[in-house]
Structures are given as C-alpha cells and as structure tokens.
Design a protein around this motif. Sequence first.
Motif, mmCIF file in Angstrom:
data_model
loop_
_atom_site.group_PDB
_atom_site.id
_atom_site.type_symbol
_atom_site.label_atom_id
_atom_site.label_comp_id
_atom_site.label_asym_id
_atom_site.label_seq_id
_atom_site.Cartn_x
_atom_site.Cartn_y
_atom_site.Cartn_z
ATOM 1 N N VAL A 250 -0.489 -3.525 -5.068
ATOM 2 C CA VAL A 250 -0.866 -2.395 -5.915
ATOM 3 C C VAL A 250 -1.960 -2.836 -6.873
ATOM 4 O O VAL A 250 -2.191 -4.033 -7.055
ATOM 5 N N CYS A 251 -2.686 -1.893 -7.452
ATOM 6 C CA CYS A 251 -3.710 -2.222 -8.431
ATOM 7 C C CYS A 251 -3.527 -1.350 -9.667
ATOM 8 O O CYS A 251 -2.668 -0.472 -9.687
ATOM 9 N N CYS B 151 -3.051 2.257 -9.218
ATOM 10 C CA CYS B 151 -1.952 2.899 -8.504
ATOM 11 C C CYS B 151 -0.589 2.357 -8.886
ATOM 12 O O CYS B 151 0.415 2.706 -8.311
ATOM 13 N N HIS C 159 -2.559 -2.852 1.066
ATOM 14 C CA HIS C 159 -2.601 -2.145 -0.220
ATOM 15 C C HIS C 159 -1.760 -0.882 -0.160
ATOM 16 O O HIS C 159 -1.585 -0.281 0.889
ATOM 17 N N HIS D 255 -2.381 4.834 -2.542
ATOM 18 C CA HIS D 255 -3.677 4.772 -3.224
ATOM 19 C C HIS D 255 -4.767 5.132 -2.207
ATOM 20 O O HIS D 255 -5.237 4.290 -1.453
ATOM 21 N N TYR E 199 -8.771 3.356 -1.502
ATOM 22 C CA TYR E 199 -8.850 2.046 -2.137
ATOM 23 C C TYR E 199 -9.868 1.166 -1.425
ATOM 24 O O TYR E 199 -9.933 1.118 -0.209
HETATM 25 ZN ZN LIG Z 1 -4.363 0.480 -5.715
#
Ligand SMILES: [Zn+2]
Length: 787
Positions: A649-650, A653, A688, A692, A695
């Motif tokens: 995740v980033c 998100c 990922h 999201h 991305y």
């Molecule tokens: Zn993300």
Amino acid sequence: MTILINLLSLLKKLSFLPLKRYVIGFGILLLLWVGYVAIPLNDPIFDRDYSHVILDKNNDLLRVYLNQKEQRIFPPEIQHQIPQRLIDSILMFEDRYFFNHPGVNPVSIWNAWRRNLTEGRIVSGGSTITMQVARLSHPKSRTYLNKLLELFQSFKIESLYTKDEILSLYITHAPFGGNIQGFYAASLLYFSKPPLDLTWGEAATLAVLPNAPRQVSPIRNRDILIKKRNFLLNKLRDTSVMTQDEYEAAIKEPVASKVTPFPFFAPHFSDFVRKKYSSDFVHYTSLDKPIQMSVNAIVKRASRSLATKGIHNLSVLVADTQSGDVLAYVGSQDYFDRHHSGAVDGVQAWRSSGSTLKPFLYALAIDEGIALPDTKLLDIPTTINGFTPANASQSFYGVVSMKQALIESLNVPATRVLNTIGVDRFYLFLKSAGATTLFRDAEAYGLPLILGGSETTIWDLTSFYRGLGNNGLFSSLSVIKNKEDDTLPKQLLSPGASYLTLNILKELVRPGTEYFWDIYSNQWPLAWKTGTSYGQRDAWAVGVSPQYTIAVWVGNFSGAGNSNLSGARSAGPILFDVFNYLPKFLYKRWFSEPDSHMKLLSTCSDTGLLAGAYCHQKESRWAPLSMNAMAVCFYHQRLHLDQSGTHQVCSKCWTFGDVKTDSRLIYPPQVRKVLAENGAILPQIPGHNPAHKGYHFDSVMSWIYPKANSKIWIPRGVKGTYQRVACKLAHISPQSIVFWYVNDRFAGQTQTYHELPLFFQQGLNELVAIDEEGRRIRQTITVAIKK
Ligand SMILES: [Zn+2]
Ligand SMILES: [Zn+2]
C-alpha cells in the motif's frame, strides 16, 4: 708541454744505453720527435670492439657473443687480473728485456735484419711487445715501411703508457688461435678455467700461442706446440723463474687438445639484455643460473608431452616479487628447435590476454567502491553497446559474489564491472602499469578488453601480477643486478585492494588437487589465475607469492589453435611444477595483511553492499581504508503492506493504523528470472493494493532530465576528461532521500532538490533512482562524447 715531459720519461727509459753512445741516443730522440708529431696513434689504442658478456647474479657466465670482427675477446674490465705465471711466461718467450727497452730493442732488430737478409725473406720481426701492440691494434702487411711505422708508434706508445699498461694491452688483445683473442677467452676455451687457476704448464702453453696463432694451436700442429711449450719451460727453469720441482710437474702436464665452447645458458634472455643495453659489454644480470637450469628442465619435460598433442611452444618467466628482478627467462622450449621457431622469444611475443587481466579489474572495482569480494554482481543476459558477453559455461548465476566471479572467471560479471568502471579508466590503469602492447585507443578495444580483446606479453603479465603482490606498487621488471631504477614505482592499486584480490586468487583449485586434496593440504599458497584465448590459441597461468611471480604461456608461435589447449590444463601444471621447485622461506609463506591500510565495513550479509536500514543481517568485512564510497544495499527494500501482508500500500491508499512494514530482498526482474530458471524458489513480491486504481511508481518519482531513452552529446574537455550531466527528478514528497546509481554504481544521494551532476560513459548507460521506501525508477540513455 706534455710532449716534452713524455719525451723526458722516454729518455729515462733510454738510460740503459752506454753513455758513449749518447750521440746515437740523441739521434734516436730526434727521430722520435719527428715521429711523435707525424705518427698517428689511436686513443684508445685498440678499438672498443669486444664480446658482449652476459653474467648471472653470481657472476657465472651465461653467454659470450662474438664481437664485430667475429672474435671471442673479453672486454678489458673482465681481463684486468693477469696471473703472474702467464706474465713471466710471455715475457720470457716474447720479449725478455721488455722492462729495459724503450719500445724497440736494437739488438733483436739487428739480429732479425741479418737473419732476414740471409734467408732472403722476412722470417723474424725482432718485434718487442710494444711493437706488437702497435701492429695488433691496426694490422698491416709485413713490409719494411710498415715495420718502420710500427717502430715509431712503439716509441709513442712507450711515452704515453706505463710498461704495465703496455704489457696488459698486449696480453688482453693478443691472438691465441682461431678467433680467440686475449688471455681470458683462451684460458676458458682451452682449459675451462679462469686464468688465475692456470698451472705453469698451461701458462706456458698460452704464452707460446700468440707468436704463430694461425700455424700452431691445441688443435693444429699440436706436436710443435708441445715442443715450443717445453722449450719455454726449460728456459723458465734455466733462468730460475720457476723451481726445478715446478718444472718437473709442469713438463708432465698434458697439453690442451680441444676447445670447450662457451656456456650457452638463457639464450633468449641474453639476446634481450644485449639488445636492451647495447652500449655495455659486460652485463651483470639478475638471472639465477641454477633456477634458470631447473626451469629449463621443467619446460623441456613439459614440451615433450605437449608436442604429442600438437602444441609446440611454451615460455616461462620467473621474477622476484619484492625486487622485480628477473630470475629465470625461458623464451621457448628449445632455442635451436628450427621446426617450431625456437629462436623466437615467447616472453616478449604479443599474444591474446584471455582472462588474465580480470584480477586487476576487480582490484580496481574494490578501490572504486563498486564491490568487495563478497559483494553480489549481476550475472544475467547482458548486451551493452551491441556487445553480448557469454560465460564459458553458457549459463548464468543471476547473482554471484565477485570472489566467485573471479575464481570461475565469469565473463558476464567482468564485462558489467568493466562497463561500470569504464573502459577508459581500466585502459589507463594498464597503460600506467607499463602495458607495452596497447596500440589502439581505449574506445577501439571496448568491453572485450577484459575478455582477451587485447594482446599482452609474458613480460607485461609478470610485471602486473608482481605489482599486485607488491602492495599495489607497480614498476618495471629488472634484468640488471642491483640496478637503480630511474622511475619511481606507481601506487596504482591500494595495498588493501591488492591483498583482498590475492586472497581470492589463492582459492583457485589447483590442477590435479581435486582428487588429492589431503596430499596437497600442506602446500605453499599461491595466488594464481589462468587464461585461455579465443580459438584456444593461447593458454596462460600466472602466479604470485610473496617471493616469486611466475608466468607461463603455452601455445603455438604459428598462432594455430588447438582443442587441447587450456590455461588450467596446459599451463597450470607447469606453473606449479616451477613454483613447487623454487626454494622458499617459511616467513614468506603468504602476504602479510596491510592492517594500517584496511578498515572494517558493516555490509549486508546477502548482497555484500554497504548495510542499509532494511538489510536483514549485517557482517563486518575488511575494505581498503582509501576505498571510494560504496553503495548502500538497494536490494533490501522496505515494503508497506496491508494487515494481511498480501498487498503493498502507499500513502494514497493506506488506512491509518492499518499498515505494517516489512523488508524484503528484491532483485531486479531479470535476476529473478535467471534465479527461477536455475530452480531457486523465490518469495513472491506482493503486488500493489488493487483498490488503488492507476497506481504507478512514476506518480511518486519521475525523470525531469534526461528523459528516458534520450540521446545526449557531451563535449570532451582538456586532458580527455568530459563533463558531468546535471540530472534531475521529481519526487512527490521532496523530503524523501533519493539514492542515484549509474551503471550499477552508487553515484550519490539527494534530498529536497533532486538534482545531481553525473558522469556517463560513451554509449549506453543505465540510470537508477531509489527512494527511502525502496521505490525504484530506471531508464537508459545513450551518450555520445564529442571529440
Ligand atoms: Zn497505493
Ligand atoms: Zn541488504
């Protein structure tokens, strides 16, 4: 003024004449004066035309060359000590009153004159030793006029030189039969001994030879020689020069009956020395004759078995690692082997270098901070500027430690490291180390330079490996004993990098030891490397210990390849035969660690790069103190995962409090592919978060300059250097630290302003940027450097 003094001294020599004949004396003096002005006399009296004499480190004769007149004559610096017995014998036979006359003996001239008149031809010259010196220095036909000229020259010689000098000039230049001139050569050739060891019988034999060297010698009219010798021995006893006992022993001595040729050791070496130092006649070399003879014997034995496989030439050079002195120099299997060009000097012959230069590339890589012995290098399908190297095994490891890459002599990692260091840089190293064979410029060799794309010689390789064994100090090898080197040694590698590289080379498996490891477990360590050139034309094995550096080349001078040729199989055993034979000192068993030039670095256990925040295990490893900054491990990356650990995740998100971090060893996809093909089970890299949408890494970091796949031109500045290119990228959160890499090499880090001036190489370059989170963007750019 000097003439006057000289004439006065001559007058003193004339003082033996009775006073009542002073008028005659004065007449002679007047004639002399005329002669002095008019008579030509060379200085030095004899032309400096002598045999080149090659001596080993213990002053043993290796080889004696013919002079320009094809004579065997030792230079005066060797013939300086004349034994008294020989002086006594020669004076008695040739010129009994030598020390009493002024260069001419009127009594013997008068006698000779009368005798010649009676006989109607010239049978006797009545010559003194001084007159013979005049004649020998510039031989002319035997006429009365020439005799007169010699007579005047004799006076001049007497006035310019002492009696001892004249006598020495005679004995060192007189003819002793055949093309033998001077007593020293005669003593060695007829009696196989130095002149100071001559017996009375031998001295007397030599003394009678110059009188008629063409008619009488130990191999011509020997009966006359015996008569003459015995006549002289009788005379020496009758005049009490020798005792009755000495006479009785001498008369029983056999008379020499043969000529023993001069020794003929290290012929290629001698040719090399003579050519290199052509202005000297006596060459006190560094060669060790016993070692030379043993290496010769090893070469002879090996060449017989190689010949059965169609391999006809081999050459070996042995040098002292510390001093750089050449100890043994075997140019070919047999100097006289005409069928296989035995006279060719294989030590200086240009041959493809094969893999023999790899250790120097890796040592440089250590100093440049690119890798330490345990650092993983990429071993994957690679094409750089259209060049696609292949390993001998035709397979890839994916990643391999530098140590293993060198031990197995892998071509792909070596090519990639050369690309990282730059061909220019490595080329400059070789040139500075004294490479004599790089006649093209660096660009023309390109990356194949490290895989045998250039020529080298046994001489150069020995010099390079000796530099490695000499704490990274490079200087030329020496063939002259105790020679003051006029050039300072160059520190081209650090002591630490040299030491680490030597330790790797020690690990190479020796020929035959796979099966007899227990027998060999006590053997002397040797850092060594093999090489086999393209088309199996050349087989190399080079080794270095604290005492010796040895290089072996096996192949055909004709250039013909042979499927039996391989560095390890053909040259390796000869290297170890030579090394095992050489005398060794226990205290010089292995190189001492250059402690003061080393430091401990905390490195990643998995990748061998500098340990970073996300590396799992760390290990302290030795590195050169002066090593350039090494890259922080960028294969261990921090991942932000959701609670289940299944997706990354980033910040865009993730849900606060729902994120966990984990660090993983993530190799680039090409490496993962090779590892998987080799059967490695690799942990999956979580993808990922699918929630999201849209991305992409580029949404976090993106290139501003240069753009991907662009081509840029850089002008080359003075001294061949060229400029850096200001590279720039954008990061979504500027406070992040970004690490930059060019061609696998750490180039620096940026924060806030992500701009960094970078050096690129001619051709294709790979530019990688990785941020703290392990996010990575890469691109390739093509660089053209303008001349
Ligand atoms: Zn993300
Ligand atoms: Zn790591």
